[in-house]
Design an enzyme around this catalytic site. Structure first.
Site, PDB file in Angstrom:
ATOM      1  N   PRO A  18      16.661  47.243  -8.675  1.00  0.00           N
ATOM      2  CA  PRO A  18      16.783  46.831  -7.270  1.00  0.00           C
ATOM      3  C   PRO A  18      16.678  45.316  -7.129  1.00  0.00           C
ATOM      4  O   PRO A  18      17.166  44.752  -6.157  1.00  0.00           O
ATOM      5  CB  PRO A  18      15.591  47.499  -6.585  1.00  0.00           C
ATOM      6  CG  PRO A  18      15.075  48.519  -7.546  1.00  0.00           C
ATOM      7  CD  PRO A  18      15.498  48.105  -8.918  1.00  0.00           C
ATOM      8  N   HIS A  74      12.507  34.914   4.567  1.00  0.00           N
ATOM      9  CA  HIS A  74      13.942  35.044   4.295  1.00  0.00           C
ATOM     10  C   HIS A  74      14.781  34.303   5.336  1.00  0.00           C
ATOM     11  O   HIS A  74      14.307  33.958   6.413  1.00  0.00           O
ATOM     12  CB  HIS A  74      14.360  36.522   4.297  1.00  0.00           C
ATOM     13  CG  HIS A  74      14.012  37.249   3.026  1.00  0.00           C
ATOM     14  ND1 HIS A  74      12.788  37.828   2.823  1.00  0.00           N
ATOM     15  CD2 HIS A  74      14.734  37.468   1.895  1.00  0.00           C
ATOM     16  CE1 HIS A  74      12.756  38.380   1.606  1.00  0.00           C
ATOM     17  NE2 HIS A  74      13.924  38.169   1.026  1.00  0.00           N
ATOM     18  N   LYS A 127      19.045  38.337   7.469  1.00  0.00           N
ATOM     19  CA  LYS A 127      18.570  39.579   6.845  1.00  0.00           C
ATOM     20  C   LYS A 127      18.259  40.603   7.939  1.00  0.00           C
ATOM     21  O   LYS A 127      17.572  40.289   8.911  1.00  0.00           O
ATOM     22  CB  LYS A 127      17.318  39.280   6.011  1.00  0.00           C
ATOM     23  CG  LYS A 127      16.826  40.455   5.203  1.00  0.00           C
ATOM     24  CD  LYS A 127      15.766  40.031   4.216  1.00  0.00           C
ATOM     25  CE  LYS A 127      15.209  41.215   3.449  1.00  0.00           C
ATOM     26  NZ  LYS A 127      16.209  41.987   2.736  1.00  0.00           N
ATOM     27  N   GLY A 148      12.539  44.918   0.847  1.00  0.00           N
ATOM     28  CA  GLY A 148      12.248  45.965  -0.137  1.00  0.00           C
ATOM     29  C   GLY A 148      11.312  45.440  -1.216  1.00  0.00           C
ATOM     30  O   GLY A 148      10.398  46.147  -1.664  1.00  0.00           O
TER      31      GLY A 148
HETATM   32  N1  LIG Z   1      19.765  43.995  -7.713  1.00  0.00           N
HETATM   33  C1  LIG Z   1      19.781  42.741  -7.272  1.00  0.00           C
HETATM   34  O1  LIG Z   1      19.037  41.881  -7.751  1.00  0.00           O
HETATM   35  C2  LIG Z   1      20.758  42.360  -6.180  1.00  0.00           C
HETATM   36  C3  LIG Z   1      20.910  41.025  -5.781  1.00  0.00           C
HETATM   37  C4  LIG Z   1      21.848  40.713  -4.799  1.00  0.00           C
HETATM   38  C5  LIG Z   1      22.616  41.719  -4.232  1.00  0.00           C
HETATM   39  N2  LIG Z   1      22.441  43.021  -4.618  1.00  0.00           N
HETATM   40  C6  LIG Z   1      23.268  44.116  -4.123  1.00  0.00           C
HETATM   41  O2  LIG Z   1      24.524  44.045  -4.804  1.00  0.00           O
HETATM   42  C7  LIG Z   1      25.538  44.645  -3.988  1.00  0.00           C
HETATM   43  C8  LIG Z   1      26.711  43.677  -3.848  1.00  0.00           C
HETATM   44  O3  LIG Z   1      26.299  42.525  -3.102  1.00  0.00           O
HETATM   45  P1  LIG Z   1      27.339  41.377  -2.732  1.00  0.00           P
HETATM   46  O4  LIG Z   1      26.619  40.391  -1.903  1.00  0.00           O
HETATM   47  O5  LIG Z   1      28.044  40.915  -3.960  1.00  0.00           O
HETATM   48  O6  LIG Z   1      28.382  42.206  -1.827  1.00  0.00           O
HETATM   49  P2  LIG Z   1      29.932  41.915  -1.583  1.00  0.00           P
HETATM   50  O7  LIG Z   1      30.295  42.668  -0.342  1.00  0.00           O
HETATM   51  O8  LIG Z   1      30.214  40.454  -1.651  1.00  0.00           O
HETATM   52  O9  LIG Z   1      30.669  42.590  -2.848  1.00  0.00           O
HETATM   53  C9  LIG Z   1      30.867  43.968  -3.028  1.00  0.00           C
HETATM   54  C10 LIG Z   1      32.187  44.149  -3.788  1.00  0.00           C
HETATM   55  O10 LIG Z   1      32.321  45.517  -4.156  1.00  0.00           O
HETATM   56  C11 LIG Z   1      33.703  45.869  -3.994  1.00  0.00           C
HETATM   57  N3  LIG Z   1      33.851  47.319  -3.930  1.00  0.00           N
HETATM   58  C12 LIG Z   1      33.633  48.139  -2.856  1.00  0.00           C
HETATM   59  N4  LIG Z   1      33.930  49.409  -3.194  1.00  0.00           N
HETATM   60  C13 LIG Z   1      34.333  49.387  -4.488  1.00  0.00           C
HETATM   61  C14 LIG Z   1      34.761  50.406  -5.392  1.00  0.00           C
HETATM   62  N5  LIG Z   1      34.847  51.679  -5.019  1.00  0.00           N
HETATM   63  N6  LIG Z   1      35.083  50.044  -6.668  1.00  0.00           N
HETATM   64  C15 LIG Z   1      35.015  48.754  -7.053  1.00  0.00           C
HETATM   65  N7  LIG Z   1      34.621  47.741  -6.228  1.00  0.00           N
HETATM   66  C16 LIG Z   1      34.281  48.081  -4.958  1.00  0.00           C
HETATM   67  C17 LIG Z   1      34.101  45.129  -2.718  1.00  0.00           C
HETATM   68  O11 LIG Z   1      35.524  45.027  -2.588  1.00  0.00           O
HETATM   69  C18 LIG Z   1      33.435  43.774  -2.959  1.00  0.00           C
HETATM   70  O12 LIG Z   1      34.288  42.913  -3.706  1.00  0.00           O
HETATM   71  C19 LIG Z   1      24.854  45.003  -2.675  1.00  0.00           C
HETATM   72  O13 LIG Z   1      24.457  46.352  -2.717  1.00  0.00           O
HETATM   73  C20 LIG Z   1      23.622  44.093  -2.656  1.00  0.00           C
HETATM   74  O14 LIG Z   1      22.570  44.595  -1.865  1.00  0.00           O
HETATM   75  C21 LIG Z   1      21.530  43.336  -5.580  1.00  0.00           C
END
Ligand SMILES: NC(=O)c1ccc[n+]([C@@H]2O[C@H](COP(=O)([O-])OP(=O)(O)OC[C@H]3O[C@@H](n4cnc5c(N)ncnc54)[C@H](O)[C@@H]3O)[C@@H](O)[C@H]2O)c1
Length: 255
Positions: free
Chosen positions: A112, A141, A145, A151
């Site tokens: 996460p 933040h 947000k 979380g």
């Molecule tokens: N774990 C961590 O440390 C961390 C850190 C930052 C963000 N996140 C999470 O990562 C995720 C992405 O964040 P983001 O800011 O890059 O979002 P974003 O909206 O910029 O990117 C998401 C991408 O996924 C693509 N996508 C959607 N459905 C798809 C599919 N079926 N197959 C392939 N690609 C698909 C979209 O077209 C988009 O390019 C979110 O869930 C966010 O909460 C996690």
């Protein structure tokens, strides 16, 4: 020369996906073999590219289906997309265990939070919590947000509460009789305060107090590149961890 690990990135056109692609391209031991986004078939893309590891930074609505497709394509999965529940994690765990019973040797890491400073702050706070009468969490933040408390702050508070319970500590001293609104959210008996301020990104402070002393643990995330050391660590380790691993802390040697 040792062979490079072949990596596919799902959600490659997104903010985290694009940053991940750049980090993999800059790593001498990794080879970016597929950029996958909306409209691509995940299983086909992973299989055709020969990817050994797929990193998922897509969206909550599709990430679980992506992980099942990656596993069926015979690759390990490293997952940063949010939206996971106990039920979806259980389904992935069952799937990977079933494949591994047949000798697949596959791993899935779901984290996460890939921020090393955030994960370490949480771990250090939990370790310290047993030795202090009082503990409170402040998360700070950017104002865009939508959820509060974060979380990560909730996880930190829960870990502090568990450490206090294990140590047999009583409830924290607090004489508040009125004005509870000003005391923040109650997460498992730990007060969590949320600040939303223009100019901030993602920050957390844990305050631990005893008579005559205070310990402050603070972490600051200034940019999404801060997640990349954690993502690359998981990409490099996932093959050595068959089955499902949840949380970056399990990949760190914290003694
Ligand atoms: N774990 C961590 O440390 C961390 C850190 C930052 C963000 N996140 C999470 O990562 C995720 C992405 O964040 P983001 O800011 O890059 O979002 P974003 O909206 O910029 O990117 C998401 C991408 O996924 C693509 N996508 C959607 N459905 C798809 C599919 N079926 N197959 C392939 N690609 C698909 C979209 O077209 C988009 O390019 C979110 O869930 C966010 O909460 C996690």
């Amino acid at each position: 020369m040792t062979e490079k690990t072949r990596v596919a990135v799902l959600g490659a056109a997104g903010r985290m996906g694009a940053t991940t692609c750049a980090a993999i391209e800059a790593a001498a031991d990794l080879d970016l073999v597929a950029r996958v986004d909306v409209g691509d078939d995940v299983g086909t893309a992973v299989r055709d590219s020969g990817a050994q590891v797929a990193v998922d930074f897509t969206v909550p609505s599709v990430t679980e289906a992506n992980v099942h497709a990656v596993l069926d394509a015979g690759a390990h999965a490293v997952v940063g997309a949010t939206g996971w529940t106990d039920e979806s994690l259980a389904r992935v765990s069952e799937h990977v265990d079933r494949l591994n019973a047949g000798g697949a040797g596959l791993g899935v890491v779901v984290a996460p939070n890939f921020g090393l400073s955030a994960v370490l702050a949480m771990q250090f706070a939990a370790k310290a919590a047993a030795y202090f009468e009082s503990a409170e969490v402040i998360e700070l933040h950017h104002p865009n947000k939508v959820d509060a408390p974060s979380g990560t702050a909730r996880h930190t508070a829960t870990a502090i509460a568990a450490a206090r319970r294990d140590a047999g500590l009583p409830a924290m001293p607090d004489a508040t009789a009125e004005g509870w609104d000003a005391r923040g959210a109650d997460v498992d008996g730990v007060r969590v305060h949320a600040v939303r301020l223009r100019g901030l990104v993602a920050h957390e402070e844990v305050l631990l107090g005893n008579p005559g002393e205070q310990l402050v643990i603070r972490q600051d995330s200034f940019d999404r590149v801060s997640f990349m050391p954690g993502v690359l660590l998981a990409v490099r380790q996932v093959a050595t961890r068959p089955g499902l691993t949840v949380g970056l802390e399990h990949l760190l040697d914290l003694g």
